[in-house]
Design a protein around this motif. Structure first.
Motif, PDB file in Angstrom:
ATOM      1  N   MET A  49       0.843  -1.181   0.000  1.00  0.00           N
ATOM      2  CA  MET A  49       0.000   0.000   0.000  1.00  0.00           C
ATOM      3  C   MET A  49       0.889   1.245   0.000  1.00  0.00           C
ATOM      4  SD  MET A  49      -2.774   1.706   0.134  1.00  0.00           S
ATOM      5  CE  MET A  49      -3.950   0.369   0.271  1.00  0.00           C
ATOM      6  N   SER A  66      -3.207  -2.739   4.951  1.00  0.00           N
ATOM      7  CA  SER A  66      -2.213  -3.439   4.146  1.00  0.00           C
ATOM      8  C   SER A  66      -2.050  -4.863   4.662  1.00  0.00           C
ATOM      9  CB  SER A  66      -0.865  -2.697   4.199  1.00  0.00           C
ATOM     10  OG  SER A  66       0.099  -3.355   3.401  1.00  0.00           O
ATOM     11  N   SER A  82       1.449  -6.356   4.395  1.00  0.00           N
ATOM     12  CA  SER A  82       2.554  -5.538   4.891  1.00  0.00           C
ATOM     13  C   SER A  82       3.757  -6.393   5.248  1.00  0.00           C
ATOM     14  CB  SER A  82       2.110  -4.749   6.125  1.00  0.00           C
ATOM     15  OG  SER A  82       3.211  -4.086   6.718  1.00  0.00           O
ATOM     16  N   ARG A  83       4.945  -5.939   4.831  1.00  0.00           N
ATOM     17  CA  ARG A  83       6.164  -6.692   5.106  1.00  0.00           C
ATOM     18  C   ARG A  83       6.893  -6.162   6.340  1.00  0.00           C
ATOM     19  NH1 ARG A  83       9.333  -6.890  -0.479  1.00  0.00           N
ATOM     20  NH2 ARG A  83      10.847  -7.962   0.843  1.00  0.00           N
ATOM     21  N   ILE A  84       6.280  -5.213   7.043  1.00  0.00           N
ATOM     22  CA  ILE A  84       6.951  -4.690   8.242  1.00  0.00           C
ATOM     23  C   ILE A  84       6.452  -5.372   9.511  1.00  0.00           C
ATOM     24  CG2 ILE A  84       7.370  -2.459   7.160  1.00  0.00           C
ATOM     25  CD1 ILE A  84       5.149  -1.295   8.904  1.00  0.00           C
ATOM     26  N   CYS A  85       5.567  -6.373   9.361  1.00  0.00           N
ATOM     27  CA  CYS A  85       5.059  -7.087  10.533  1.00  0.00           C
ATOM     28  C   CYS A  85       4.539  -8.449  10.091  1.00  0.00           C
ATOM     29  CB  CYS A  85       3.939  -6.288  11.208  1.00  0.00           C
ATOM     30  SG  CYS A  85       2.504  -5.999  10.151  1.00  0.00           S
ATOM     31  N   ARG A 125       1.918 -11.429   9.323  1.00  0.00           N
ATOM     32  CA  ARG A 125       0.569 -11.347   8.755  1.00  0.00           C
ATOM     33  C   ARG A 125      -0.478 -11.364   9.867  1.00  0.00           C
ATOM     34  NH1 ARG A 125      -1.824 -11.706   3.928  1.00  0.00           N
ATOM     35  NH2 ARG A 125       0.215 -11.941   2.915  1.00  0.00           N
ATOM     36  N   GLY A 182       1.754  -3.115  12.087  1.00  0.00           N
ATOM     37  CA  GLY A 182       3.143  -2.676  12.067  1.00  0.00           C
ATOM     38  C   GLY A 182       3.215  -1.173  12.268  1.00  0.00           C
ATOM     39  N   THR A 207       0.485   0.065   9.678  1.00  0.00           N
ATOM     40  CA  THR A 207      -0.201  -0.808   8.729  1.00  0.00           C
ATOM     41  C   THR A 207      -1.126  -1.735   9.504  1.00  0.00           C
ATOM     42  OG1 THR A 207       1.543  -2.502   8.754  1.00  0.00           O
ATOM     43  CG2 THR A 207       1.732  -0.741   7.123  1.00  0.00           C
ATOM     44  N   TRP A 211      14.257  -2.296   0.036  1.00  0.00           N
ATOM     45  CA  TRP A 211      12.877  -1.972   0.375  1.00  0.00           C
ATOM     46  C   TRP A 211      12.359  -0.867  -0.545  1.00  0.00           C
ATOM     47  CZ3 TRP A 211      11.692  -1.709   6.358  1.00  0.00           C
ATOM     48  CH2 TRP A 211      11.854  -2.987   6.912  1.00  0.00           C
ATOM     49  N   GLN A 216      10.645   1.056  15.372  1.00  0.00           N
ATOM     50  CA  GLN A 216       9.651   0.185  14.773  1.00  0.00           C
ATOM     51  C   GLN A 216       9.147  -0.809  15.793  1.00  0.00           C
ATOM     52  OE1 GLN A 216      11.101  -1.988  11.395  1.00  0.00           O
ATOM     53  NE2 GLN A 216       9.222  -3.166  11.117  1.00  0.00           N
ATOM     54  N   CYS A 264       5.919  -4.093  16.222  1.00  0.00           N
ATOM     55  CA  CYS A 264       4.802  -4.854  15.676  1.00  0.00           C
ATOM     56  C   CYS A 264       3.963  -5.361  16.827  1.00  0.00           C
ATOM     57  CB  CYS A 264       5.288  -6.031  14.839  1.00  0.00           C
ATOM     58  SG  CYS A 264       6.321  -5.587  13.442  1.00  0.00           S
TER      59      CYS A 264
END
Length: 222
Positions: free
Chosen positions: A1, A16, A19-22, A24, A28, A39, A153, A216, A218
């Motif tokens: 997103m 999202s 999302s690849r920052i957390c 599934r 995040g 996200t 990224w 950051q 999660c």
């Protein structure tokens, strides 16, 4: 997103699911400077998060206790500091005397041994199996004892990952392999990003010239 960091004090919550920052299904949270991006895995979760954090200062978004007081959460990953370095601030580091850093294509180096020795948590944090860059390693008696690389990224950020076998920590190998990965990223016109939870990793980043600009975290939504 697609999403960008807003003005100071802004908290942008986006849906999202991939999302690849957390993990599934989790939320995040990334804080940079005085703005944040969150996200959410679904529209319902995004609405819950927006309502919950509306009165929360941006700088508390990566504090588990503060978030836990306004939003029901389960497991938490982090918080971790986010640090960055540009060409003019980078301080390269060489391998210790008698050792050298080798460069190999991603996926062509057996990293199983250092990952097993370091344990699942450290191996997951390093994420060496997800690297898009070459892998930079130090070998002793033919065995990999330290490795580093990065994954590109969105926004041309190079997310650096470093892993050293426990018995070889404290000898400058993380600095040496990390330095090679960072130098390679800068040569590609990328912005190296270093994410670290433990003080030792943060010290390595600082030694290479990184400046910590954000954090950051999660959270598992319940």
């Amino acid at each position: 997103m697609p999403v960008s960091f807003g003005a100071a004090g802004d908290i942008d919550v986006v849906v999202s699911p991939g999302s690849r920052i957390c993990p599934r299904g989790w939320a995040g949270i990334v804080l940079l400077g005085e703005a944040a991006i969150v996200t959410a895995p679904s529209r319902e979760a995004a609405d819950r998060i927006r309502t919950a954090v509306a009165g929360l200062p941006v700088d508390r978004l990566t504090d588990p206790e503060s978030v836990g007081r306004v939003l029901p959460i389960g497991e938490v990953l982090g918080p971790a500091g986010l640090a960055y370095v540009a060409d003019d601030g980078f301080r390269p580091a060489a391998a210790p005397t008698g050792l050298r850093v080798e460069k190999a294509p991603a996926g062509h180096v057996d990293l199983g041994r250092p990952e097993r020795l370091a344990g699942a948590a450290d191996a997951d944090e390093a994420g060496l199996d997800e690297m898009s860059s070459p892998v930079f390693v130090v070998r002793v008696a033919g065995q990999v004892v330290a490795a580093a690389g990065y994954r590109e990224w969105p926004g041309r950020a190079a997310h650096v990952g470093v892993l050293t076998a426990p018995a070889w920590r404290g000898r400058g190998l993380a600095r040496a392999t990390g330095s090679s990965a960072v130098g390679h990223a800068l040569a590609q016109g990328l912005l190296p990003q270093w994410r670290a939870r433990v003080p030792e990793s943060r010290k390595v980043a600082a030694a290479l010239g990184f400046s910590e600009l954000g954090s950051q975290m999660c959270v598992e939504l319940v």
